[in-house]
Design an enzyme around this catalytic site. Structure first.
Site, PDB file in Angstrom:
ATOM      1  N   LYS A 114       6.606   0.982  -1.344  1.00 50.08           N
ATOM      2  CA  LYS A 114       5.858   1.078  -0.076  1.00 50.08           C
ATOM      3  C   LYS A 114       6.838   1.096   1.100  1.00 50.08           C
ATOM      4  O   LYS A 114       6.725   1.931   2.008  1.00 50.08           O
ATOM      5  CB  LYS A 114       4.874  -0.087   0.062  1.00 50.08           C
ATOM      6  CG  LYS A 114       3.719  -0.059  -0.925  1.00 50.08           C
ATOM      7  CD  LYS A 114       2.804   1.128  -0.679  1.00 50.08           C
ATOM      8  CE  LYS A 114       1.673   1.226  -1.672  1.00 50.08           C
ATOM      9  NZ  LYS A 114       0.992   2.527  -1.660  1.00 50.08           N
TER      10      LYS A 114
ATOM     11  N   GLY B 293       5.467 -14.945  -7.225  1.00 51.79           N
ATOM     12  CA  GLY B 293       5.503 -13.783  -6.334  1.00 51.79           C
ATOM     13  C   GLY B 293       4.429 -13.777  -5.267  1.00 51.79           C
ATOM     14  O   GLY B 293       4.483 -12.965  -4.341  1.00 51.79           O
TER      15      GLY B 293
ATOM     16  N   SER C 116       1.166  -0.979   2.833  1.00 53.69           N
ATOM     17  CA  SER C 116       0.574  -2.261   2.443  1.00 53.69           C
ATOM     18  C   SER C 116       1.191  -3.408   3.238  1.00 53.69           C
ATOM     19  O   SER C 116       2.360  -3.361   3.621  1.00 53.69           O
ATOM     20  CB  SER C 116       0.835  -2.479   0.950  1.00 53.69           C
ATOM     21  OG  SER C 116       0.603  -3.813   0.590  1.00 53.69           O
TER      22      SER C 116
ATOM     23  N   TYR D 160       7.066  -2.249  -6.908  1.00 50.27           N
ATOM     24  CA  TYR D 160       5.880  -1.679  -6.254  1.00 50.27           C
ATOM     25  C   TYR D 160       6.004  -1.817  -4.737  1.00 50.27           C
ATOM     26  O   TYR D 160       5.861  -0.844  -3.984  1.00 50.27           O
ATOM     27  CB  TYR D 160       4.596  -2.381  -6.751  1.00 50.27           C
ATOM     28  CG  TYR D 160       3.458  -2.278  -5.769  1.00 50.27           C
ATOM     29  CD1 TYR D 160       2.727  -1.103  -5.633  1.00 50.27           C
ATOM     30  CD2 TYR D 160       3.135  -3.354  -4.924  1.00 50.27           C
ATOM     31  CE1 TYR D 160       1.714  -1.004  -4.698  1.00 50.27           C
ATOM     32  CE2 TYR D 160       2.123  -3.261  -3.993  1.00 50.27           C
ATOM     33  CZ  TYR D 160       1.412  -2.087  -3.890  1.00 50.27           C
ATOM     34  OH  TYR D 160       0.418  -1.990  -2.953  1.00 50.27           O
TER      35      TYR D 160
HETATM   36  C1  UD1 Z   1      -1.621  -7.482  -4.097  1.00 54.82           C
HETATM   37  C2  UD1 Z   1      -0.363  -6.824  -3.613  1.00 54.82           C
HETATM   38  C3  UD1 Z   1      -0.702  -5.924  -2.453  1.00 54.82           C
HETATM   39  C4  UD1 Z   1      -1.761  -4.924  -2.863  1.00 54.82           C
HETATM   40  C5  UD1 Z   1      -2.969  -5.698  -3.328  1.00 54.82           C
HETATM   41  C6  UD1 Z   1      -4.087  -4.760  -3.791  1.00 54.82           C
HETATM   42  C7  UD1 Z   1       1.855  -7.876  -3.340  1.00 54.82           C
HETATM   43  C8  UD1 Z   1       2.596  -9.131  -3.025  1.00 54.82           C
HETATM   44  N1  UD1 Z   1       0.522  -7.917  -3.227  1.00 54.82           N
HETATM   45  O1  UD1 Z   1      -2.053  -8.369  -3.049  1.00 54.82           O
HETATM   46  O2  UD1 Z   1       0.435  -5.248  -2.016  1.00 54.82           O
HETATM   47  O3  UD1 Z   1      -2.102  -4.131  -1.763  1.00 54.82           O
HETATM   48  O4  UD1 Z   1      -2.604  -6.544  -4.418  1.00 54.82           O
HETATM   49  O5  UD1 Z   1      -3.703  -4.040  -4.916  1.00 54.82           O
HETATM   50  O6  UD1 Z   1       2.446  -6.916  -3.675  1.00 54.82           O
HETATM   51  N2  UD1 Z   1      -5.866 -14.678  -7.308  1.00 54.82           N
HETATM   52  C9  UD1 Z   1      -6.352 -15.690  -8.112  1.00 54.82           C
HETATM   53  N3  UD1 Z   1      -6.813 -15.349  -9.354  1.00 54.82           N
HETATM   54  C10 UD1 Z   1      -6.805 -14.077  -9.828  1.00 54.82           C
HETATM   55  C11 UD1 Z   1      -6.307 -13.031  -8.984  1.00 54.82           C
HETATM   56  C12 UD1 Z   1      -5.844 -13.386  -7.739  1.00 54.82           C
HETATM   57  O7  UD1 Z   1      -6.368 -16.863  -7.735  1.00 54.82           O
HETATM   58  O8  UD1 Z   1      -7.218 -13.841 -10.972  1.00 54.82           O
HETATM   59  C13 UD1 Z   1      -5.383 -15.020  -5.962  1.00 54.82           C
HETATM   60  C14 UD1 Z   1      -3.914 -14.692  -5.786  1.00 54.82           C
HETATM   61  O9  UD1 Z   1      -3.116 -15.770  -6.189  1.00 54.82           O
HETATM   62  C15 UD1 Z   1      -3.854 -14.431  -4.275  1.00 54.82           C
HETATM   63  C16 UD1 Z   1      -5.235 -13.872  -3.935  1.00 54.82           C
HETATM   64  O10 UD1 Z   1      -6.085 -14.242  -5.023  1.00 54.82           O
HETATM   65  O11 UD1 Z   1      -3.678 -15.649  -3.612  1.00 54.82           O
HETATM   66  C17 UD1 Z   1      -5.256 -12.353  -3.786  1.00 54.82           C
HETATM   67  O12 UD1 Z   1      -4.645 -11.786  -4.938  1.00 54.82           O
HETATM   68  P1  UD1 Z   1      -4.723 -10.213  -5.239  1.00 54.82           P
HETATM   69  O13 UD1 Z   1      -6.127  -9.754  -5.171  1.00 54.82           O
HETATM   70  O14 UD1 Z   1      -3.978  -9.961  -6.518  1.00 54.82           O
HETATM   71  O15 UD1 Z   1      -3.975  -9.545  -4.021  1.00 54.82           O
HETATM   72  P2  UD1 Z   1      -2.510  -9.837  -3.400  1.00 54.82           P
HETATM   73  O16 UD1 Z   1      -1.613 -10.432  -4.403  1.00 54.82           O
HETATM   74  O17 UD1 Z   1      -2.725 -10.549  -2.116  1.00 54.82           O
END
Ligand code: UD1
Length: 340
Positions: free
Chosen positions: A155, A299, A126, A151
């Site tokens: 990785k 995070g 990842s 997690y």
């Molecule tokens: C996370 C994991 C990544 C993993 C991926 C898919 C970390 C730091 N990140 O990525 O390793 O491969 O999930 O499982 O370990 N967001 C919102 N509202 C929400 C959900 C998300 O605004 O309800 C935003 C988050 O703040 C972020 C972006 O959308 O800026 C992407 O979030 P997300 O889909 O959870 O993925 P990552 O955190 O990038």
């Protein structure tokens, strides 16, 4: 002769799409899954897309005897390892669950491979290993950062375990693919992402809000140092991502690797903000999403996107599907699931 690829976690979101692409590329695929984090929807979808039933073994990769039996039963030429837990928040509150499952399952696969004289092993890593990178986009040479969650740590550790095994055991070859943010669903809408409970990831939360399962999407943070104040990510279509696995497996099996252990970024190379993603989802699907700004999520990195040129050069792979098509597919899948 046809080559056989074992897909651990093959009933999950990424594993099911990879299974379809591998099968369509002419590989025999064995799916092994313990269904701890998914049901049989994707497995059935895979069989429906392919028009035949694929071998399915219900097993836990933490059980060494079961891993041995699996390798004894099938002539496995390559393994793609997806069977792992992936919820960042849960890994912080239950680190041992993550270290036991994610590390032990991989060690068991490698140990069995070693005992049998070797194997080609593809590990699903990842972009989380890059943390908050200083220079963007990140290349495979960009230094990894200390993980911010158990997690993420699994990785990083699994990458190192694979690298060390390749060095020590001549029969083992390894590729780690570092995924950016995999999203979307198969164009058939028969397989896709099926999170249990409240989704952590952005796109499942969007589609569940659009269908009415969730009242409102929270956009975490609007004051980041980015063009529109929301985080930037590299959203990679799940079918494109799956095809990268076919290229990587073929490279291993055809003896084209330039080193025993290789790493590739799998992303589009294009940063997209959370707001841009939401706007695109609304536009291509002709609907309005209920969303609001909320505080930053602890995070989260501000921005991360890939330099995918090494995968282009060495794997002959690049992302092809547009964000529009990806977000249409994600919505078609949500509607399909809602209607079931
Ligand atoms: C996370 C994991 C990544 C993993 C991926 C898919 C970390 C730091 N990140 O990525 O390793 O491969 O999930 O499982 O370990 N967001 C919102 N509202 C929400 C959900 C998300 O605004 O309800 C935003 C988050 O703040 C972020 C972006 O959308 O800026 C992407 O979030 P997300 O889909 O959870 O993925 P990552 O955190 O990038």
């Amino acid at each position: 002769m046809k080559k056989t690829v074992l897909v651990s976690g093959g009933a999950g979101f990424i594993g099911s799409h990879v299974t379809v692409e591998l099968s369509q590329a002419g590989y025999d695929v064995v799916i092994a899954d313990n269904f701890s984090n998914c049901d049989e929807t994707n497995y059935r979808g895979v069989c429906q897309i392919l028009g035949r039933t694929l071998p399915l073994v219900r097993m836990d990769f933490c059980d060494k005897e079961a891993v041995d039996a699996l390798f004894a039963q099938y002539p496995i030429d390559a393994v793609i390892h997806f069977a792992a837990f992936k919820a960042v928040g849960e890994s912080v509150s239950e680190p041992l669950k993550y270290y036991r499952n994610n590390l032990l399952s991989f060690v068991n696969i490698l140990e069995t491979a070693k005992e049998r004289g070797g194997c080609n092993v593809l590990f699903s890593s990842s972009a989380t290993v890059y943390g908050e990178a200083e220079d963007l986009p990140v290349t495979e040479q960009t230094p990894r950062q200390p993980a911010t969650s158990p997690y993420g740590n699994t990785k990083t550790m699994c990458e190192d375990i694979l690298r060390d095994c390749v060095k020590a055991y001549p029969g083992i070859k390894g590729i780690a693919l570092r995924y950016f943010n995999p999203i979307g669903a198969h164009p058939s809408a028969l397989i896709g992402e099926l999170p249990r409970g409240v989704p952590n990831n952005l796109v499942p939360f969007i589609t569940q809000t659009a269908i009415g399962k969730r009242a409102c999407l929270s956009v975490f943070g609007n004051d980041y140092p980015t063009p529109d104040g929301t985080c930037l990510r590299d959203f990679i279509d799940i079918v494109d991502l799956a095809k990268a696995h076919v290229s990587a497996v073929t490279r291993m099996l055809d003896g084209q690797m330039k080193a025993g252990y290789e790493i590739f970024n799998i992303g589009t190379g294009r940063p997209v903000s959370v707001l841009e993603l939401i706007n695109t989802f609304e536009r291509v699907n002709g609907l309005k999403l209920n969303w609001k700004f909320a505080p930053r999520r602890p995070g989260d990195v501000v921005s991360i996107w890939a330099d995918p040129s090494l995968a282009g050069k060495e794997l002959g792979w690049k992302a092809e599907r547009s964000l529009d098509d990806t977000l249409k597919a994600a919505w078609d899948w949500e509607k399909y699931i809602a209607g079931k």
